[in-house]
Design an enzyme around this catalytic site. Structure first.
Site, mmCIF file in Angstrom:
data_model
loop_
_atom_site.group_PDB
_atom_site.id
_atom_site.type_symbol
_atom_site.label_atom_id
_atom_site.label_comp_id
_atom_site.label_asym_id
_atom_site.label_seq_id
_atom_site.Cartn_x
_atom_site.Cartn_y
_atom_site.Cartn_z
ATOM 1 C CE LYS A 193 -10.704 -3.384 2.782
ATOM 2 N NZ LYS A 193 -10.188 -4.599 3.479
ATOM 3 C CD GLU A 220 -3.213 -1.036 1.876
ATOM 4 O OE1 GLU A 220 -3.460 0.056 2.423
ATOM 5 O OE2 GLU A 220 -3.976 -2.017 1.955
HETATM 6 P P1 PGA Z 1 -6.823 -6.046 1.853
HETATM 7 O O1 PGA Z 1 -6.309 -5.077 2.993
HETATM 8 O O2 PGA Z 1 -7.256 -5.224 0.706
HETATM 9 O O3 PGA Z 1 -5.625 -6.913 1.559
HETATM 10 O O4 PGA Z 1 -7.964 -6.842 2.458
HETATM 11 C C1 PGA Z 1 -6.900 -3.866 3.320
HETATM 12 C C2 PGA Z 1 -7.438 -3.869 4.735
HETATM 13 O O5 PGA Z 1 -7.385 -4.901 5.431
HETATM 14 O O6 PGA Z 1 -7.947 -2.861 5.190
HETATM 15 ZN ZN ZN Z 2 -8.468 -4.109 7.232
#
Ligand code: PGA
Ligand code: ZN
Length: 441
Positions: free
Chosen positions: A339, A207
């Protein structure tokens, strides 16, 4: 005459980890076009909608998305062609019903989400509105406070330490522009401090933050405080800390295994450790402090920490309206991570944000660890009035695409809209020293 859907198609493209993902494009009868690229997680939860991958025998060692592309080009395109554009709920409902599964596993949440967002863009273009304004509808649009990754561990950085993210929350800043200057300085000072200690990372983690060799999770918290201070900010007063424990991913057989600290804890033990750290460090938000099905543990965390910290459900809630409802009723969390690909349509995503804010939860619109140059999330966070956005660090262009889009929106470059719509509310923080307001309503 209102535009209709003329064509829907998809293409396999690559994400920020060099892994296949899907781009969908929706074309309307008035010539408006919208496309969107779909992200992908690494530390995914069990309760997420299914991302369709080709598996054994497919390209990219089975990671290809040819089947999801075929879902778009075949059955989904056939069902959508000719429908009036602009009614997002109807478009999403048609896809959900045609898929028929509880987790969108027939066509793939990646296929459905690509179309959902592509349609939103095409409809905004057709209406002559910037995306955030078209998505906002009657909602109070608002510039979100960025929560920015500085150090990574867990599955995003070779599991050097167990906790997945250590993030800076620049609540003393009053704009995206100011926030980015602060977090870029903290990101830089972190590298300098790590280098001085002989821990210079050779590159950035998934990230965009640093994934150095560290001795413990607590040491990461100490480095955060040092980096904030060395960058010239007052820890706790101007910039605080958020952590993503991502506890699902080191939880086995009822125990939380903190290998780097040489100990295993039960839920109560982990909560008291977090409580101690929340007293010793300026921590304002804790994501996934416990595993995705440890509802009892979460309730305990809320009792112990809920008045001081945002307790953000990621794997726990999976952007799922039913799971959010359960958390509201049982007081198992006080904030939701949002998400889009955990649930698979824009309509359900907005439903989760609306319900969360109504219930007094904070909402954090979030990217995935595998991202693309698509900036949709910036518009989504603004439109939903979520208050917070978490899209990674200030390096790697899949992250900057979103930050830079927020800068454009904040600067008014996307503001050419008809009257009658609510004005964009500027970033405003009324937190008491170092505390992120949990009740966002
Ligand atoms: P991931 O991580 O996209 O690998 O699930 C992001 C998060 O856990 O916030
Ligand atoms: Zn998370």
């Amino acid at each position: 005459m209102a535009a209709h859907i003329a064509e829907v198609r998809a293409l396999q493209v690559l994400d920020s980890r060099g892994k296949p993902t899907l781009e969908a494009e929706v074309r309307l009868t008035d010539g408006s076009v919208g496309s969107a690229q779909v992200p992908s997680g690494a530390s995914t939860g069990r309760h997420e909608a299914r991302e369709l991958r080709d598996g054994d025998g497919g390209g990219y060692a089975g990671q290809g998305v040819a089947a999801a592309v075929a879902s778009v080009n075949g059955p989904l395109a056939s069902a959508l062609r000719g429908l009036p554009a602009g009614n997002q709920e109807r478009i999403d409902r048609v896809m959900i019903n045609l898929d028929g599964s509880a987790d969108k596993s027939r066509f793939g949440a990646n296929a459905i989400l690509g179309i959902s967002c592509g349609h939103a863009r095409a409809a905004a273009a057709s209406a002559g509105l910037p995306l955030w304004r078209a998505l906002a509808g009657a909602r109070q649009a608002k510039i979100p406070l960025p929560i920015v990754n500085i150090l990574s561990g867990g599955m995003h950085a070779g599991r050097q330490i167990e906790f997945q993210d250590f993030l800076a929350v620049p609540h003393g800043c009053t704009s995206i522009a100011e926030s980015l200057e602060a977090v870029a300085a903290i990101h830089r000072s972190m590298r300098e401090i790590l280098a001085r200690d002989g821990r210079a990372p050779s590159g950035v983690a998934d990230e965009g933050g640093w994934g150095p060799r560290l001795d413990s999770n607590e040491q990461a918290l100490e480095y955060m405080v040092r980096a904030i201070a060395e960058a010239g900010y007052d820890p706790g007063n101007q910039v605080s800390i958020a952590i993503d424990v991502a506890a699902t991913h080191f939880h086995r057989e009822g125990e939380y295994h903190l290998a780097s600290e040489g100990r295993s804890l039960d839920a109560a033990g982990l909560v008291s450790l977090l409580e101690r750290w929340a007293r010793e460090f300026p921590i304002v938000a804790i994501e996934d402090p416990l595993a995705e099905d440890d509802w009892n543990g979460w309730r305990g965390a809320c009792r112990a920490l809920g008045s001081r910290c945002a307790l953000v459900g990621d794997d726990l809630l999976a952007t799922n309206p039913a799971r959010l409802e359960r958390a509201i009723e049982s007081r198992a969390a006080n904030a939701v991570l949002v998400k889009m690909n955990q649930i698979g349509t824009l309509t359900e995503t907005l439903q989760v944000v609306d319900r969360a804010l109504e219930a007094g939860f904070a909402a954090v619109v979030s990217a995935r660890s595998g991202e693309t140059e698509d900036s949709f999330l910036a518009d989504l966070a603004v439109a939903a009035g979520a208050g917070y956005i978490k899209i990674g660090s200030v390096t790697r262009s899949e992250r900057l695409a979103k930050y830079n889009r927020l800068l454009r929106i904040e600067a008014g470059w996307e503001k050419a809209v008809p009257e009658g719509l609510a004005p964009l509310r500027p970033l405003r923080h009324d937190e008491k020293r170092g505390r992120v307001r949990v009740n966002n309503a």
